[in-house]
Scaffold this active site. Structure first.
Site, PDB file in Angstrom:
ATOM      1  N   GLY A  48       2.286   1.272   8.047  1.00  0.00           N
ATOM      2  CA  GLY A  48       1.455   0.285   7.354  1.00  0.00           C
ATOM      3  C   GLY A  48       1.586   0.298   5.849  1.00  0.00           C
ATOM      4  O   GLY A  48       0.718  -0.217   5.142  1.00  0.00           O
ATOM      5  N   SER A  61      -1.743   0.031  -0.752  1.00  0.00           N
ATOM      6  CA  SER A  61      -2.015   0.145   0.690  1.00  0.00           C
ATOM      7  C   SER A  61      -2.825   1.390   1.022  1.00  0.00           C
ATOM      8  O   SER A  61      -2.562   2.482   0.492  1.00  0.00           O
ATOM      9  CB  SER A  61      -0.691   0.229   1.473  1.00  0.00           C
ATOM     10  OG  SER A  61       0.028  -0.962   1.382  1.00  0.00           O
ATOM     11  N   ILE A  62      -3.759   1.227   1.941  1.00  0.00           N
ATOM     12  CA  ILE A  62      -4.518   2.378   2.448  1.00  0.00           C
ATOM     13  C   ILE A  62      -3.548   3.399   3.028  1.00  0.00           C
ATOM     14  O   ILE A  62      -3.741   4.612   2.872  1.00  0.00           O
ATOM     15  CB  ILE A  62      -5.558   1.893   3.483  1.00  0.00           C
ATOM     16  CG1 ILE A  62      -6.680   1.140   2.751  1.00  0.00           C
ATOM     17  CG2 ILE A  62      -6.106   3.051   4.297  1.00  0.00           C
ATOM     18  CD1 ILE A  62      -7.681   0.434   3.649  1.00  0.00           C
ATOM     19  N   ASP A  72       8.373  -3.203  12.512  1.00  0.00           N
ATOM     20  CA  ASP A  72       7.503  -4.319  12.882  1.00  0.00           C
ATOM     21  C   ASP A  72       6.989  -3.971  14.274  1.00  0.00           C
ATOM     22  O   ASP A  72       7.787  -3.846  15.208  1.00  0.00           O
ATOM     23  CB  ASP A  72       8.311  -5.623  12.883  1.00  0.00           C
ATOM     24  CG  ASP A  72       7.439  -6.836  13.203  1.00  0.00           C
ATOM     25  OD1 ASP A  72       6.463  -6.687  13.967  1.00  0.00           O
ATOM     26  OD2 ASP A  72       7.755  -7.930  12.705  1.00  0.00           O
ATOM     27  N   TYR A 111     -15.064 -12.505   8.042  1.00  0.00           N
ATOM     28  CA  TYR A 111     -14.168 -11.549   8.707  1.00  0.00           C
ATOM     29  C   TYR A 111     -13.611 -12.134  10.016  1.00  0.00           C
ATOM     30  O   TYR A 111     -12.605 -11.666  10.523  1.00  0.00           O
ATOM     31  CB  TYR A 111     -14.881 -10.210   8.939  1.00  0.00           C
ATOM     32  CG  TYR A 111     -13.917  -9.054   9.099  1.00  0.00           C
ATOM     33  CD1 TYR A 111     -12.955  -8.782   8.124  1.00  0.00           C
ATOM     34  CD2 TYR A 111     -13.944  -8.242  10.225  1.00  0.00           C
ATOM     35  CE1 TYR A 111     -12.049  -7.739   8.272  1.00  0.00           C
ATOM     36  CE2 TYR A 111     -13.044  -7.190  10.375  1.00  0.00           C
ATOM     37  CZ  TYR A 111     -12.108  -6.943   9.396  1.00  0.00           C
ATOM     38  OH  TYR A 111     -11.209  -5.913   9.548  1.00  0.00           O
ATOM     39  N   LYS A 118     -11.280  -5.635  15.757  1.00  0.00           N
ATOM     40  CA  LYS A 118     -11.608  -4.257  15.344  1.00  0.00           C
ATOM     41  C   LYS A 118     -12.587  -3.621  16.335  1.00  0.00           C
ATOM     42  O   LYS A 118     -12.558  -2.403  16.545  1.00  0.00           O
ATOM     43  CB  LYS A 118     -12.186  -4.231  13.929  1.00  0.00           C
ATOM     44  CG  LYS A 118     -11.192  -4.611  12.820  1.00  0.00           C
ATOM     45  CD  LYS A 118     -10.053  -3.627  12.668  1.00  0.00           C
ATOM     46  CE  LYS A 118      -9.291  -3.845  11.362  1.00  0.00           C
ATOM     47  NZ  LYS A 118      -8.034  -3.078  11.288  1.00  0.00           N
ATOM     48  N   THR A 128      -6.541  -4.858  -1.378  1.00  0.00           N
ATOM     49  CA  THR A 128      -5.162  -4.664  -0.908  1.00  0.00           C
ATOM     50  C   THR A 128      -4.588  -6.039  -0.557  1.00  0.00           C
ATOM     51  O   THR A 128      -5.318  -7.036  -0.561  1.00  0.00           O
ATOM     52  CB  THR A 128      -5.128  -3.799   0.367  1.00  0.00           C
ATOM     53  OG1 THR A 128      -5.837  -4.497   1.398  1.00  0.00           O
ATOM     54  CG2 THR A 128      -5.729  -2.426   0.152  1.00  0.00           C
ATOM     55  N   ALA A 174      -3.650  -7.087   2.425  1.00  0.00           N
ATOM     56  CA  ALA A 174      -4.295  -7.589   3.649  1.00  0.00           C
ATOM     57  C   ALA A 174      -5.677  -8.158   3.311  1.00  0.00           C
ATOM     58  O   ALA A 174      -6.060  -9.222   3.804  1.00  0.00           O
ATOM     59  CB  ALA A 174      -4.415  -6.484   4.688  1.00  0.00           C
TER      60      ALA A 174
HETATM   61  P1  NAD Z   1      -2.018  -3.651   3.421  1.00  0.00           P
HETATM   62  O1  NAD Z   1      -1.660  -5.092   3.343  1.00  0.00           O
HETATM   63  O2  NAD Z   1      -1.584  -2.766   2.351  1.00  0.00           O
HETATM   64  O3  NAD Z   1      -1.594  -3.027   4.813  1.00  0.00           O
HETATM   65  C1  NAD Z   1      -1.528  -3.777   6.018  1.00  0.00           C
HETATM   66  C2  NAD Z   1      -0.228  -3.396   6.639  1.00  0.00           C
HETATM   67  O4  NAD Z   1      -0.075  -4.021   7.923  1.00  0.00           O
HETATM   68  C3  NAD Z   1       0.976  -3.862   5.784  1.00  0.00           C
HETATM   69  O5  NAD Z   1       1.781  -2.749   5.491  1.00  0.00           O
HETATM   70  C4  NAD Z   1       1.714  -4.822   6.696  1.00  0.00           C
HETATM   71  O6  NAD Z   1       3.124  -4.787   6.536  1.00  0.00           O
HETATM   72  C5  NAD Z   1       1.303  -4.268   8.044  1.00  0.00           C
HETATM   73  N1  NAD Z   1       1.633  -5.186   9.132  1.00  0.00           N
HETATM   74  C6  NAD Z   1       1.196  -6.453   9.348  1.00  0.00           C
HETATM   75  N2  NAD Z   1       1.833  -6.969  10.422  1.00  0.00           N
HETATM   76  C7  NAD Z   1       2.656  -5.980  10.891  1.00  0.00           C
HETATM   77  C8  NAD Z   1       3.566  -5.876  11.962  1.00  0.00           C
HETATM   78  N3  NAD Z   1       3.796  -6.915  12.803  1.00  0.00           N
HETATM   79  N4  NAD Z   1       4.236  -4.724  12.153  1.00  0.00           N
HETATM   80  C9  NAD Z   1       4.036  -3.662  11.318  1.00  0.00           C
HETATM   81  N5  NAD Z   1       3.200  -3.700  10.272  1.00  0.00           N
HETATM   82  C10 NAD Z   1       2.525  -4.858  10.067  1.00  0.00           C
HETATM   83  O7  NAD Z   1      -3.634  -3.655   3.544  1.00  0.00           O
HETATM   84  P2  NAD Z   1      -4.659  -2.466   3.890  1.00  0.00           P
HETATM   85  O8  NAD Z   1      -5.980  -2.964   3.437  1.00  0.00           O
HETATM   86  O9  NAD Z   1      -4.125  -1.177   3.388  1.00  0.00           O
HETATM   87  O10 NAD Z   1      -4.688  -2.476   5.478  1.00  0.00           O
HETATM   88  C11 NAD Z   1      -4.490  -1.311   6.260  1.00  0.00           C
HETATM   89  C12 NAD Z   1      -5.530  -1.223   7.369  1.00  0.00           C
HETATM   90  O11 NAD Z   1      -6.804  -0.972   6.797  1.00  0.00           O
HETATM   91  C13 NAD Z   1      -5.690  -2.465   8.221  1.00  0.00           C
HETATM   92  O12 NAD Z   1      -5.894  -2.077   9.565  1.00  0.00           O
HETATM   93  C14 NAD Z   1      -6.946  -3.094   7.674  1.00  0.00           C
HETATM   94  O13 NAD Z   1      -7.604  -3.922   8.606  1.00  0.00           O
HETATM   95  C15 NAD Z   1      -7.740  -1.846   7.390  1.00  0.00           C
HETATM   96  N6  NAD Z   1      -8.892  -1.996   6.509  1.00  0.00           N
HETATM   97  C16 NAD Z   1      -8.753  -2.520   5.262  1.00  0.00           C
HETATM   98  C17 NAD Z   1      -9.869  -2.652   4.467  1.00  0.00           C
HETATM   99  C18 NAD Z   1      -9.760  -3.242   3.088  1.00  0.00           C
HETATM  100  O14 NAD Z   1     -10.791  -3.625   2.515  1.00  0.00           O
HETATM  101  N7  NAD Z   1      -8.574  -3.306   2.499  1.00  0.00           N
HETATM  102  C19 NAD Z   1     -11.135  -2.245   4.915  1.00  0.00           C
HETATM  103  C20 NAD Z   1     -11.241  -1.719   6.183  1.00  0.00           C
HETATM  104  C21 NAD Z   1     -10.114  -1.612   6.977  1.00  0.00           C
END
Ligand code: NAD
Length: 257
Positions: A16, A22-23, A67, A158, A165, A196, A198
């Site tokens: 991810g 990115s988280i 992917d 959301y 989720k 981020t 996403a």
């Molecule tokens: P991010 O955009 O940095 O990361 C999301 C990742 O998902 C990206 O690296 C993207 O390439 C990947 N992704 C999407 N489709 C894909 C696929 N088909 N195959 C492989 N990878 C794929 O954003 P983030 O906020 O770091 O998101 C990481 C996780 O944290 C997610 O599950 C998100 O729902 C969750 N989250 C985010 C937040 C927030 O506020 N940012 C809060 C709670 C939970």
């Protein structure tokens, strides 16, 4: 800051990574700092120039395109772990996606294709990865995915990610029950809002961030390092009796009505 629990000798796959916000990067950085060896997965070919320099900061960790819709690419990630270490101690699944129209519309109006795609990428991919990780976790292990409070409560804008989720958090409980006898622990981390890529797809996300900063008991936003350090704790032996739960890293925001 005090030194976190040592993860020396532990090996893990972190998926991810999109960029330095990115988280997944926060997790990888904390896990690396605690001494773990990593293999990194990124989801999109266009991400390579952004993630290559990050891999260099993480002990030149191998970086593979994965992917999650592509079974061969997903299997290759775990094949790389088998080849490099012959075992795996942890997996960070930090992957989510929903088509924009479905995310921005009402849940009631979501398309079948959009909902299934969101479920496939954001939820079932965690199960597929767990299945690939299991044979490499002969000495036990830890599987962590990222959820959000929209699984539990209705959070404005959301949309379909709420039900997705919720399914993910339920999967964590079932997977924890199934894999617990093998010493494999399964976790969801539920971070508060973080800016981020996403998150930028969620309407009025800036407002969500502002409210989180004002309303969370700690009165501050969480950072990707806060989330990473929680992941490092959950991976560590210190968390050996914790499994199947959703751990909030949100400054206590979720306790508010
Ligand atoms: P991010 O955009 O940095 O990361 C999301 C990742 O998902 C990206 O690296 C993207 O390439 C990947 N992704 C999407 N489709 C894909 C696929 N088909 N195959 C492989 N990878 C794929 O954003 P983030 O906020 O770091 O998101 C990481 C996780 O944290 C997610 O599950 C998100 O729902 C969750 N989250 C985010 C937040 C927030 O506020 N940012 C809060 C709670 C939970």
């Amino acid at each position: 800051m005090n030194q976190p629990h040592s993860l020396k000798g532990k090996t893990g796959v972190v998926t991810g990574l999109a960029n330095a916000d990115s988280i997944a990067f926060g997790c990888a950085r904390a896990l690396h700092r605690a001494g773990a060896d990593l293999i990194l997965g990124y989801g999109h070919p266009k991400g390579e120039p952004h993630v290559r320099p990050l891999a260099e900061q993480l002990g030149d960790a191998p970086l593979l395109l994965c992917d999650v819709r592509d079974d061969a690419q997903t299997a290759a990630l775990f094949g790389a772990a088998a080849e490099r270490w012959g075992k795996l101690d942890f997996l960070i699944h930090s992957v989510a996606f929903a088509p924009r129209d479905d995310l921005h519309g009402r849940v009631v109006d979501s398309s079948r294709e959009g909902f299934l795609l969101a479920m496939d990428i954001s939820c079932h991919s965690f199960m597929r990865m767990a299945k690939l990780a299991e044979p490499l976790m002969q000495d036990g292990g830890c599987l962590i995915t990222m959820s959000y409070h929209g699984a539990e409560k209705v959070i404005d804008n959301y949309g379909i990610m709420g039900p997705v989720k919720a399914a993910l958090e339920s999967s964590v409980r079932y997977m924890a029950a199934e894999l617990g006898p093998e010493g494999i622990r399964v976790h969801a981390i539920s971070p508060g809002p973080v800016a981020t890529r996403a998150a930028s797809g969620i309407r009025d996300f800036d407002q969500l961030l502002a409210e989180a900063g004002e309303r969370s008991p700690t009165r501050r936003l969480v950072s990707i390092d806060d989330i990473g350090e929680t992941a490092a704790f959950l991976v560590s032996d210190a968390a050996r009796s914790i499994t199947g739960v959703t751990t909030y890293v949100d400054g206590g925001l979720h306790i508010r009505g």
